[in-house]
Design a protein around this motif. Structure first.
Motif, PDB file in Angstrom:
ATOM      1  N   ARG A 177     -61.857 -17.693 -91.938  1.00  0.00           N
ATOM      2  CA  ARG A 177     -61.575 -18.905 -91.158  1.00  0.00           C
ATOM      3  C   ARG A 177     -60.901 -18.581 -89.824  1.00  0.00           C
ATOM      4  O   ARG A 177     -60.858 -19.413 -88.934  1.00  0.00           O
ATOM      5  CB  ARG A 177     -60.677 -19.855 -91.964  1.00  0.00           C
ATOM      6  N   MET A 202     -67.888 -19.750 -91.423  1.00  0.00           N
ATOM      7  CA  MET A 202     -67.065 -20.805 -90.836  1.00  0.00           C
ATOM      8  C   MET A 202     -67.801 -22.143 -90.849  1.00  0.00           C
ATOM      9  O   MET A 202     -67.202 -23.184 -91.137  1.00  0.00           O
ATOM     10  CB  MET A 202     -66.669 -20.434 -89.399  1.00  0.00           C
ATOM     11  N   GLY A 208     -63.365 -23.161 -88.019  1.00  0.00           N
ATOM     12  CA  GLY A 208     -62.574 -21.942 -87.942  1.00  0.00           C
ATOM     13  C   GLY A 208     -62.060 -21.713 -86.542  1.00  0.00           C
ATOM     14  O   GLY A 208     -62.288 -22.527 -85.625  1.00  0.00           O
TER      15      GLY A 208
END
Length: 257
Positions: free
Chosen positions: A94, A138, A144
């Motif tokens: 992330r 992500m 992210g």
């Protein structure tokens, strides 16, 4: 000031974080700071012994134990494999900290094609391919933060490392392009721009009497810039607190530029 003097970011707890060049200098500080926030940290570096020492230091100080993966970032396949290993261990990445780089000094007349290509590989190419590798995870995770590490060298036009300066200028352009491309997926991309940070390497190689004089003349603040000052900005850019910050340069240089 102690670590307890600074902010804690609840949104970073248990978050999967991947850091390049985490075995020393700014990268080591990134590993320690994210681990102290309770993040699940994985990092790559070419320096085996130093990196394993960082892992043990983090564990000994009560931080979450980071995962070290040996990797030469000039080998993009190895970088992709490391990102896959980190994702398998900690979940979808992330937060990506594209920190690794090398500012060896050189003059234009000494540069050949092989050296130029190596400087691009060491300083900018891996940042793009690391971002490319983490983005699918992500997207699936809902977003992210990608933090690309630049340098004030290109802003001030340092004359003693033109290939490095070129790479660092390119990183900001790449940041702007990726932020626009990935924004619809709630992926933020920013460029963190350090000034002259007092890492062990900088102190050993270049912070001599003339260097100290230059810092005194150029910085607005008299305090010397430390790796922890950069790491704390990275924490902010990774955390939900900066959720509407993207496509920007964040300069931490004590007022140099």
């Amino acid at each position: 000031m102690t670590r307890e003097s600074f902010a804690t970011y609840p949104s970073l707890k248990e978050k999967s974080v991947f850091i390049t060049g985490g075995g020393s200098g700014i990268g080591e500080s990134l590993v320690m700071h994210f681990s102290a926030q309770g993040a699940r940290v994985a990092f790559v570096d070419i320096a085996e012994d130093a990196s394993r020492a960082v892992v043990e230091h983090a564990a000994d100080t009560g931080c979450s134990r980071p995962l070290f993966i040996h990797c030469d970032l000039r080998d993009i396949d190895a970088l992709r494999a490391a990102i896959g290993e980190a994702s398998a261990a900690h979940g979808a990445i992330r937060v990506l900290c594209n920190n690794a780089g090398n500012d060896d000094r050189h003059a234009t007349e000494t540069v050949d094609v092989a050296y130029w290509d190596d400087r691009m590989a060491v300083n900018v190419r891996h940042q793009f391919f690391a971002a490319q590798a983490v983005v699918p995870g992500m997207r699936l995770a809902g977003g992210g933060s990608i933090i690309n590490f630049g340098s004030i060298t290109w802003i001030v036009g340092d004359p003693d490392c033109p290939a490095y300066v070129t790479a660092k200028a390119a990183i900001y352009g790449m940041t702007r392009a990726l932020a626009r491309e990935f924004g619809p997926a709630n992926i933020r991309v920013n460029c963190l721009v350090p000034g002259w940070v007092m890492t062990e390497r900088q102190m050993r190689l270049w912070v001599n009497e003339a260097g100290e004089r230059q810092i005194a003349e150029r910085q607005c603040l008299t305090t010397r810039l430390q790796p922890s000052d950069i790491a704390r900005m990275a924490l902010f850019l990774a955390a939900d607190d900066s959720r509407m910050c993207t496509s920007q340069q964040f300069i931490v240089d004590g007022g140099w530029v």
